[in-house]
Enzyme design. Structure first.
Site, PDB file in Angstrom:
ATOM      1  N   HIS A  11      14.814  -7.029  -4.448  1.00 39.35           N
ATOM      2  CA  HIS A  11      14.554  -6.334  -3.179  1.00 39.35           C
ATOM      3  C   HIS A  11      13.540  -7.051  -2.292  1.00 39.35           C
ATOM      4  O   HIS A  11      13.269  -6.595  -1.184  1.00 39.35           O
ATOM      5  CB  HIS A  11      14.049  -4.912  -3.431  1.00 39.35           C
ATOM      6  CG  HIS A  11      15.035  -4.036  -4.134  1.00 39.35           C
ATOM      7  ND1 HIS A  11      16.316  -3.837  -3.671  1.00 39.35           N
ATOM      8  CD2 HIS A  11      14.934  -3.311  -5.287  1.00 39.35           C
ATOM      9  CE1 HIS A  11      16.956  -3.020  -4.501  1.00 39.35           C
ATOM     10  NE2 HIS A  11      16.148  -2.689  -5.485  1.00 39.35           N
ATOM     11  N   TYR A  66      14.206   1.435 -16.005  1.00 34.95           N
ATOM     12  CA  TYR A  66      13.043   2.304 -16.004  1.00 34.95           C
ATOM     13  C   TYR A  66      13.005   3.255 -17.195  1.00 34.95           C
ATOM     14  O   TYR A  66      12.086   4.055 -17.322  1.00 34.95           O
ATOM     15  CB  TYR A  66      12.943   3.022 -14.646  1.00 34.95           C
ATOM     16  CG  TYR A  66      13.005   1.976 -13.556  1.00 34.95           C
ATOM     17  CD1 TYR A  66      11.915   1.125 -13.327  1.00 34.95           C
ATOM     18  CD2 TYR A  66      14.180   1.730 -12.847  1.00 34.95           C
ATOM     19  CE1 TYR A  66      11.982   0.095 -12.410  1.00 34.95           C
ATOM     20  CE2 TYR A  66      14.252   0.699 -11.925  1.00 34.95           C
ATOM     21  CZ  TYR A  66      13.157  -0.115 -11.710  1.00 34.95           C
ATOM     22  OH  TYR A  66      13.230  -1.154 -10.819  1.00 34.95           O
ATOM     23  N   ASP A 113      22.547  -4.731 -11.239  1.00 36.22           N
ATOM     24  CA  ASP A 113      21.535  -3.687 -11.157  1.00 36.22           C
ATOM     25  C   ASP A 113      22.160  -2.447 -10.488  1.00 36.22           C
ATOM     26  O   ASP A 113      23.083  -2.570  -9.694  1.00 36.22           O
ATOM     27  CB  ASP A 113      20.383  -4.223 -10.286  1.00 36.22           C
ATOM     28  CG  ASP A 113      19.119  -3.386 -10.337  1.00 36.22           C
ATOM     29  OD1 ASP A 113      18.173  -3.815 -11.013  1.00 36.22           O
ATOM     30  OD2 ASP A 113      19.070  -2.323  -9.691  1.00 36.22           O
ATOM     31  N   ASP A 161       0.811  -1.208   0.000  1.00 33.32           N
ATOM     32  CA  ASP A 161       0.000   0.000   0.000  1.00 33.32           C
ATOM     33  C   ASP A 161       0.851   1.269   0.000  1.00 33.32           C
ATOM     34  O   ASP A 161       0.427   2.315   0.443  1.00 33.32           O
ATOM     35  CB  ASP A 161      -0.919   0.018   1.243  1.00 33.32           C
ATOM     36  CG  ASP A 161      -2.303   0.549   0.873  1.00 33.32           C
ATOM     37  OD1 ASP A 161      -2.544   0.717  -0.335  1.00 33.32           O
ATOM     38  OD2 ASP A 161      -3.104   0.795   1.776  1.00 33.32           O
TER      39      ASP A 161
HETATM   40 ZN   LIG Z   1      17.441  -1.328  -9.667  1.00 31.33          ZN
END
Ligand SMILES: [Zn+2]
Lengths: 386, 209
Positions: A133, A302, A169, A88
């Site tokens: 993550h 992204y 990453d 949330d």
């Molecule tokens: Zn990343």
């Protein structure tokens, strides 16, 4: 010789938080279509994933968390319980059937794992995975279930494998690191932008593992604005020495591509030059030390229009020993340029004028080199004393 | 935060007639650098650190197994109470240049705090142990600025892990250091910038602005 396999199905595109969330599965479809148009992905190399079972998810995650994700996906998780599971928030909002969507991604990476260990192939690519993550009982940083951690635990238990995890990453691979922090049979290595400003803030060079696992976690935090010329040589040295030291049975590499200059969430300055080189270095390490066994997963990224499709295609090309040169297929460019809010690059490589030169270049380079020495210090010392 | 919340309660202590050799072994096996010395009533009578046990500091030719720790221990020990504030301890560590403070209650030793424990507490205070992004906002040194900045963050439904306030280079400014629980702080940063705040965050030009 077996052929590399590519794990793909439309179900993998269902992991989607919302239309404006930075983590967008469209990038996976774009990469898939780019490979198809280029003509280097044949149907007989595509394997459909299975869905991960609850039991498999519980290899790493706890039961309360699994149940919470199931309920959340059905709209039945009370508001008061959401934040303790990391839900949330803007990063990991609740979406419909989120448990199913996340289980498909885990299943995809497990499918890649089985294909390799059952001898059907040496190299497998699961671009839906790489959600590094995800924590045992908490969603974080766009990740729900940690497919790589689950696959690593699965390889350990089912195939008794020693696993080397390599994470390139831009963000620290915290979820995977903490899952195996005290485990000497799993070695994790993450190169990332320093956590001084960037999420998640960990990945310091001093995080080297705990207990029996001390010395089996490697972190190489690099400065903001690090470029290809610094990234490539330190990564090469690190991979060479770590794989020699650990002698894994298999390498699993996380291929977040958010360290590119164009990525909006980070401050590194890589170009396609690095994204050509990273899979090449990992593949070479696998060929030398693991009889070629290599599983690659996706991860962050992204700038879904200009970076991710090209960078991920490079992994598949490397697995198949193909070099992608020149321009991208016309049909692909035409189709996606219509939808893209930015001008799509037309060639596989980035031009030298992608960005203005970085004023602190030499200083950054020197600092990264010192950091590399600290990352490898304990294995370099060990070598000397033998 | 109170000392009680962060002290180690499993205290390894020795008697004053224990030999230096034995004390050293104990330190090595427990991987500690300080040993409190207590009497029969568990009252603290002294402390030794690994540095006090270095041989060349010890008088004449006796062997370490013959020297008792009472001959090298520090007798005037700086101690604290479980209800003391951690912030106060920080300045004691800094000013006295010591590595460890025993926690004493009703004359009895009930815990130990080392410099390392203090550092870990500081890490927790900065919020860096939880997944988060960090940015800094330079603000005028007037009341209400912190509330203004956090109000902007509240609009984005993002949890704040920690806030530190640094003094600026002059009295006119302060720097707010915020750790926020999100991988994408850019909407917040843009929002703050649009309201005229000076946000310190790596800029794509290769400099910090
Ligand atoms: Zn990343």
């Amino acid at each position: 010789m077996t052929k590399p396999i590519f794990v793909f199905s439309d179900q993998l595109l269902s992991y989607k938080f919302s239309n404006h969330h930075p983590f967008n599965p469209l990038r996976f479809q774009m990469a898939y279509e780019l490979l198809k148009e280029t003509g280097i992905l044949s149907d007989d190399q595509i394997v459909k994933p299975r869905k991960a079972t609850d039991e498999e998810i519980l290899l790493v995650h706890n039961k309360d968390y699994l149940n919470a994700i199931k309920k959340a996906g059905l709209g039945q998780l009370p508001e008061s319980l959401r934040s303790s599971f990391g839900l949330d928030t803007d990063d990991t909002p609740i979406f419909k059937d989120m448990h199913e969507a996340s289980s498909w991604l885990v299943g995809a990476t497990l499918t890649a794992t089985e294909q390799v260990f059952e001898g059907k192939t040496k190299k497998a690519l699961s671009l839906g995975g790489g959600l590094h993550h995800g924590f045992r009982g908490r969603a974080s940083g766009f990740c729900i279930y940690n497919d790589s951690s689950i696959a690593i635990e699965y390889m350990k238990q089912k195939y008794n494998a020693r696993v080397l995890y390599i994470d390139t990453d831009a963000h620290h691979g915290d979820g995977v690191q903490w899952a195996f922090y005290d485990d000497p049979d799993v070695c994790t290595f993450s190169i990332h932008e320093t956590g001084r400003y960037l999420f998640p803030g960990t990945g310091n060079v001093s995080e080297k593992g705990a207990g029996k696992g001390y010395g089996y976690s490697f972190n190489l935090p690099v400065d903001a604005f690090t470029e290809d010329d610094s990234w490539i040589p330190i990564l090469e040295e690190a991979i060479d020495e770590i794989v020699k030291f650990f002698k894994p049975d298999i390498i699993i590499s996380q291929n977040g591509v958010d360290a590119h200059y164009w990525d909006p969430l980070t401050h590194l300055s890589l170009t396609m030059k690095s994204y050509r080189k990273i899979p090449e270095l990992v593949n070479r390490a696998a060929d030398r030390y693991t009889e070629g066994r290599w599983i690659a997963v996706g991860g962050g990224g992204y700038d879904i229009w200009r970076v991710v499709p090209r960078a991920w295609s490079m992994i598949w090309a490397e697995m198949n020993g193909i070099e992608l040169q020149g321009t991208l297929p016309e049909a692909w460019l035409t189709k996606w340029q219509e939808k893209a809010p930015v001008d799509l690059p037309s060639s596989w490589d980035d031009g030298a004028d992608l960005y203005p030169s970085i004023p602190r270049k030499q200083e950054i380079c020197d600092k990264n080199h010192v950091m590399l020495q600290r990352t490898l210090q304990h294995i370099r010392n060990e070598k000397k004393s033998v | 935060m109170k000392v009680e919340a962060m002290m180690k309660t499993e205290v390894i202590s020795i008697r004053k007639n224990v030999s230096i050799e034995e004390a050293k072994k104990l330190m090595e096996s427990h991987r500690i650098r300080h040993l409190p010395i207590v009497d029969e009533q568990k009252n603290l009578v002294g402390i030794v650190s690994d540095r006090d046990l270095v041989l060349d500091r010890i008088p004449n030719q006796k062997s370490p197994s013959d020297i008792e720790v009472q001959s090298v221990m520090v007798k005037e020990v700086i101690t604290c109470h479980p209800y003391d504030f951690v912030e106060e301890l920080l300045s004691i560590f800094y000013e006295e240049r010591i590595g460890c403070i025993p926690v004493v209650k009703d004359n009895e030793i009930v815990g130990m705090i080392t410099e390392r424990d203090m550092l870990y507490t500081l890490i927790q205070l900065t919020g860096a142990h939880q997944p988060s992004s960090q940015f800094e906002v330079k603000v005028e040194n007037v009341s209400g600025r912190l509330a203004d900045v956090t109000a902007v963050i509240r609009n984005h439904n993002v949890n704040i892990n920690s806030v530190l306030v640094y003094p600026g280079e002059t009295d006119v400014t302060k720097v707010l250091v915020l750790r926020v629980q999100t991988m994408n702080p850019i909407p917040i940063i843009n929002h703050l910038k649009s309201e005229g705040y000076n946000v310190l965050w790596p800029d794509t030009s290769g400099e910090f602005v």
